[in-house]
Design an enzyme around this catalytic site. Structure first.
Site, PDB file in Angstrom:
ATOM      1  N   GLU A 297       0.885  -1.182   0.000  1.00  0.00           N
ATOM      2  CA  GLU A 297       0.000   0.000   0.000  1.00  0.00           C
ATOM      3  C   GLU A 297       0.912   1.218   0.000  1.00  0.00           C
ATOM      4  O   GLU A 297       1.546   1.525   1.018  1.00  0.00           O
ATOM      5  CB  GLU A 297      -0.881   0.019   1.254  1.00  0.00           C
ATOM      6  CG  GLU A 297      -1.737  -1.225   1.465  1.00  0.00           C
ATOM      7  CD  GLU A 297      -2.942  -1.292   0.539  1.00  0.00           C
ATOM      8  OE1 GLU A 297      -3.067  -0.436  -0.355  1.00  0.00           O
ATOM      9  OE2 GLU A 297      -3.752  -2.212   0.715  1.00  0.00           O
TER      10      GLU A 297
ATOM     11  N   CYS B 214      -1.857   9.399   2.525  1.00  0.00           N
ATOM     12  CA  CYS B 214      -1.670   8.860   1.167  1.00  0.00           C
ATOM     13  C   CYS B 214      -2.821   9.234   0.242  1.00  0.00           C
ATOM     14  O   CYS B 214      -2.632   9.404  -0.953  1.00  0.00           O
ATOM     15  CB  CYS B 214      -1.519   7.343   1.223  1.00  0.00           C
ATOM     16  SG  CYS B 214      -2.915   6.536   2.038  1.00  0.00           S
TER      17      CYS B 214
HETATM   18  P1  NAP Z   1       8.812   4.802   4.184  1.00  0.00           P
HETATM   19  O1  NAP Z   1      10.018   5.646   4.264  1.00  0.00           O
HETATM   20  O2  NAP Z   1       8.682   3.882   3.032  1.00  0.00           O
HETATM   21  O3  NAP Z   1       8.737   4.004   5.582  1.00  0.00           O
HETATM   22  C1  NAP Z   1       7.672   3.139   5.887  1.00  0.00           C
HETATM   23  C2  NAP Z   1       8.172   2.030   6.794  1.00  0.00           C
HETATM   24  O4  NAP Z   1       9.130   1.237   6.097  1.00  0.00           O
HETATM   25  C3  NAP Z   1       8.874   2.532   8.047  1.00  0.00           C
HETATM   26  O5  NAP Z   1       8.558   1.668   9.113  1.00  0.00           O
HETATM   27  C4  NAP Z   1      10.330   2.409   7.680  1.00  0.00           C
HETATM   28  O6  NAP Z   1      11.160   2.267   8.801  1.00  0.00           O
HETATM   29  C5  NAP Z   1      10.325   1.131   6.873  1.00  0.00           C
HETATM   30  N1  NAP Z   1      11.432   0.961   5.959  1.00  0.00           N
HETATM   31  C6  NAP Z   1      12.190   1.910   5.346  1.00  0.00           C
HETATM   32  N2  NAP Z   1      13.100   1.316   4.522  1.00  0.00           N
HETATM   33  C7  NAP Z   1      12.905  -0.025   4.634  1.00  0.00           C
HETATM   34  C8  NAP Z   1      13.522  -1.161   4.033  1.00  0.00           C
HETATM   35  N3  NAP Z   1      14.521  -1.044   3.149  1.00  0.00           N
HETATM   36  N4  NAP Z   1      13.079  -2.396   4.370  1.00  0.00           N
HETATM   37  C9  NAP Z   1      12.057  -2.542   5.244  1.00  0.00           C
HETATM   38  N5  NAP Z   1      11.440  -1.506   5.853  1.00  0.00           N
HETATM   39  C10 NAP Z   1      11.847  -0.252   5.543  1.00  0.00           C
HETATM   40  O7  NAP Z   1       7.476   5.651   4.177  1.00  0.00           O
HETATM   41  P2  NAP Z   1       7.223   7.056   4.871  1.00  0.00           P
HETATM   42  O8  NAP Z   1       7.826   8.103   4.024  1.00  0.00           O
HETATM   43  O9  NAP Z   1       7.577   6.977   6.277  1.00  0.00           O
HETATM   44  O10 NAP Z   1       5.627   7.131   4.786  1.00  0.00           O
HETATM   45  C11 NAP Z   1       4.949   7.976   3.944  1.00  0.00           C
HETATM   46  C12 NAP Z   1       4.569   7.245   2.655  1.00  0.00           C
HETATM   47  O11 NAP Z   1       3.641   6.209   2.970  1.00  0.00           O
HETATM   48  C13 NAP Z   1       3.858   8.165   1.670  1.00  0.00           C
HETATM   49  O12 NAP Z   1       4.333   7.913   0.376  1.00  0.00           O
HETATM   50  C14 NAP Z   1       2.404   7.745   1.803  1.00  0.00           C
HETATM   51  O13 NAP Z   1       1.629   8.027   0.671  1.00  0.00           O
HETATM   52  C15 NAP Z   1       2.544   6.275   2.062  1.00  0.00           C
HETATM   53  N6  NAP Z   1       1.327   5.752   2.696  1.00  0.00           N
HETATM   54  C16 NAP Z   1       0.514   4.921   1.972  1.00  0.00           C
HETATM   55  C17 NAP Z   1      -0.699   4.454   2.519  1.00  0.00           C
HETATM   56  C18 NAP Z   1      -1.622   3.548   1.734  1.00  0.00           C
HETATM   57  O14 NAP Z   1      -2.506   2.940   2.337  1.00  0.00           O
HETATM   58  N7  NAP Z   1      -1.484   3.445   0.418  1.00  0.00           N
HETATM   59  C19 NAP Z   1      -1.050   4.845   3.817  1.00  0.00           C
HETATM   60  C20 NAP Z   1      -0.196   5.702   4.514  1.00  0.00           C
HETATM   61  C21 NAP Z   1       0.989   6.145   3.952  1.00  0.00           C
HETATM   62  P3  NAP Z   1      11.952   3.496   9.486  1.00  0.00           P
HETATM   63  O15 NAP Z   1      11.436   4.751   8.899  1.00  0.00           O
HETATM   64  O16 NAP Z   1      11.682   3.324  10.943  1.00  0.00           O
HETATM   65  O17 NAP Z   1      13.362   3.248   9.119  1.00  0.00           O
END
Ligand code: NAP
Length: 500
Positions: free
Chosen positions: A256, A290
């Site tokens: 997602e 999102c």
């Molecule tokens: P992110 O950087 O991708 O991080 C999300 C999670 O993934 C965090 O727990 C992060 O851990 C972890 N993570 C990062 N790199 C990883 C890797 N290589 N392997 C495994 N886990 C890893 O996302 P964000 O920027 O925090 O969140 C915002 C994004 O989420 C936006 O693009 C938003 O649109 C999207 N989102 C989508 C939905 C949906 O339902 N479609 C809902 C909400 C948000 P750490 O940060 O603790 O390192």
């Protein structure tokens, strides 16, 4: 006997806050409020080795959990809902403090988690298979849904409790164990509160482990031979990486991801209603959702009036410290995100967009002291494809307005993105709205609503850069968290065929 009550004692005491990894190899961190940097509490962090330890405990616990009756699983889920309800103010406060949420943001997440728990309790008792015609005389067959085993859940910071509950609850309801890695920044509201609620509700040990830690902990969870399915919510870039690791291991990944959602205002729309919906769609949690409306496509005859109404309403909002009652716009999650938003706005203005409101990062504001990450509500007009404010997911309180001449151009503009999460279309004619929605390759589309809409029973999810087509919610959770086994039964063993 589960201990739901406990409004007398807080849900999280010092030991629950430190978590099972306190003093371990992952070290510890102090949670801080976005903006002010005020310390909230210390937590223990998991290390990659802890993933294996938690996975083995999960495997051991899952087998008997899968054999419990649906009524037993439903009871635990309902009890967890009661625990959260009894501690709703405390939990809402953890969520607000870790996310920088304003007002009812935290309470809304608690309510969503409780709804998710009740929906999970009902999901546990849904039909779990179907009878199939036999393929031989005296044979009958059935297809049954079987829990996958251990589910790895990785969640972001923006709606930490809601998004963790959305995956953890149905996975447990369907008989699985769960390893949850929340974003470090929101590990209390996005993980520890759920673990504490489930522990008080009587969930057997080992079935839910919360592993706050860095990206490596998340990758270890994806790579573990014990996780059968990964449910990831977060950015498109990380989703791509997780999808490729999981794909290499032939493991199901439910992704997602981000969005760049069109909010379309056709020429016959009710303008005040559209403006109301637009403000909610772009400003909820500062645009850090999102499903936020990232592109406002407005018929040219309405564009000026629409923009003026938005500017007038937004100019009245007070930015500052979310702990101050009158503040409507708090800080973004961190200074890096505010700089990113500022860059998108500046580059779009340099490319020809007109700044009608906001546009400059705020270092201080009324009651703001020395907050970082504050960015004011911003309105841009004349935004066109090719500008970052049109092309990219902004994740901030920015409203880019693009005008169009007719429905054909509006459809072309709405489709001019590789994301495919949500859309909203405003029109006095619902038939016209539905016809428009039919032409959008998005996972969700809402006529006369907001781009932001969700509930435990609906199929939530996106296409393209927004996800790999899986859906969260209702019976779609069954697709995500179970596999199908075909079983046949012959009324008696058949005699072996004679040779020749
Ligand atoms: P992110 O950087 O991708 O991080 C999300 C999670 O993934 C965090 O727990 C992060 O851990 C972890 N993570 C990062 N790199 C990883 C890797 N290589 N392997 C495994 N886990 C890893 O996302 P964000 O920027 O925090 O969140 C915002 C994004 O989420 C936006 O693009 C938003 O649109 C999207 N989102 C989508 C939905 C949906 O339902 N479609 C809902 C909400 C948000 P750490 O940060 O603790 O390192």
């Amino acid at each position: 006997m589960p201990d739901t009550g406990a409004a007398r004692a807080p849900l999280l005491d010092a030991a629950a806050l430190a978590g099972p990894w306190a003093g371990g190899r992952g070290g510890s961190r102090t949670q801080t409020e976005p903006g002010s940097g005020r310390p909230i509490a210390g937590i223990g962090l998991a290390a990659t080795e802890d993933v294996e330890r938690a996975a083995l405990a999960a495997v051991a616990a899952q087998e008997s959990w899968a054999r419990t009756t649906c009524a037993e699983r439903a009871l635990v889920l309902r009890e967890a809902a009661a625990v959260l309800a009894a501690h709703s103010d405390e939990v809402a406060d953890w969520v607000n403090r870790e996310t920088g949420g304003v007002g009812a943001k935290g309470a809304g997440e608690v309510a969503a988690a409780i709804e998710e728990l009740y929906a999970g309790a009902a999901l546990a008792a849904e039909p779990c298979g179907e009878l199939l015609p036999g393929s031989a005389p005296g044979q009958f067959g059935y297809a049954r849904r079987v829990p996958v085993g251990v589910v790895g859940v990785i969640t972001p910071w923006n709606a930490p409790l809601r998004l963790a509950a959305r995956a953890v609850v149905p996975a447990l309801a369907l008989g699985n164990a769960v390893l949850l890695k929340p974003d470090e920044q929101t590990a209390i509201g996005g993980g520890l509160v759920l673990a504490a609620a489930f522990a008080r509700a009587g969930l057997p040990a080992g079935l839910l482990a919360v592993l706050p830690g860095p990206a490596e902990v998340g990758e270890a969870l994806v790579a573990s031979e014990h996780t059968a399915v990964i449910s990831f919510t977060g950015s498109t870039a990380t989703g791509r990486r997780i999808g490729s690791i999981a794909g290499g291991l032939l493991k199901r990944a439910v992704l997602e991801l981000g969005g760049n959602n069109a909010f379309v205002v056709l020429d016959d729309a009710d303008l005040p209603a559209a403006v109301d919906a637009a403000l909610r769609a772009s400003l909820a949690h500062n645009g850090q959702i999102c499903m936020a409306a990232g592109r406002h496509l407005v018929h040219q005859d309405l564009a000026e009036e629409y923009t003026a109404a938005l500017v007038e309403r937004l100019a009245r909002l007070r930015c500052g410290d979310p702990r101050v009652a009158e503040v409507a716009i708090g800080p973004l999650i961190n200074g890096r995100q505010a700089d990113r938003v500022a860059g998108i706005v500046a580059d779009s203005v340099a490319a020809g967009a007109e700044l009608r409101l906001g546009g400059r990062p705020l270092d201080t504001g009324p009651g703001a002291g020395t907050l970082t990450g504050l960015y004011p509500p911003t309105v841009l007009t004349g935004v066109r494809p090719g500008m970052p404010a049109f092309d990219e997911e902004i994740f901030g309180p920015v409203i880019p307005v693009t005008s169009f001449a007719d429905d054909e151009e509006a459809v072309r503009l709405a489709r001019a993105t590789a994301y495919g999460l949500s859309a909203a279309i405003h029109t006095a004619d619902p038939v016209r709205g539905r016809a428009f929605a039919d032409r959008l390759p998005t996972g969700m589309a809402h006529v006369n609503g907001s781009t932001i809409d969700d509930a435990p029973h609906v199929p939530m999810g996106g296409l393209g850069l927004s996800g790999n087509g899986h859906r969260s919610g209702g019976r779609w959770n069954v697709e995500a968290f179970t596999f199908t086994q075909w079983v046949t039964v012959l009324d008696r063993p058949r005699a072996p065929r004679k040779a020749g």
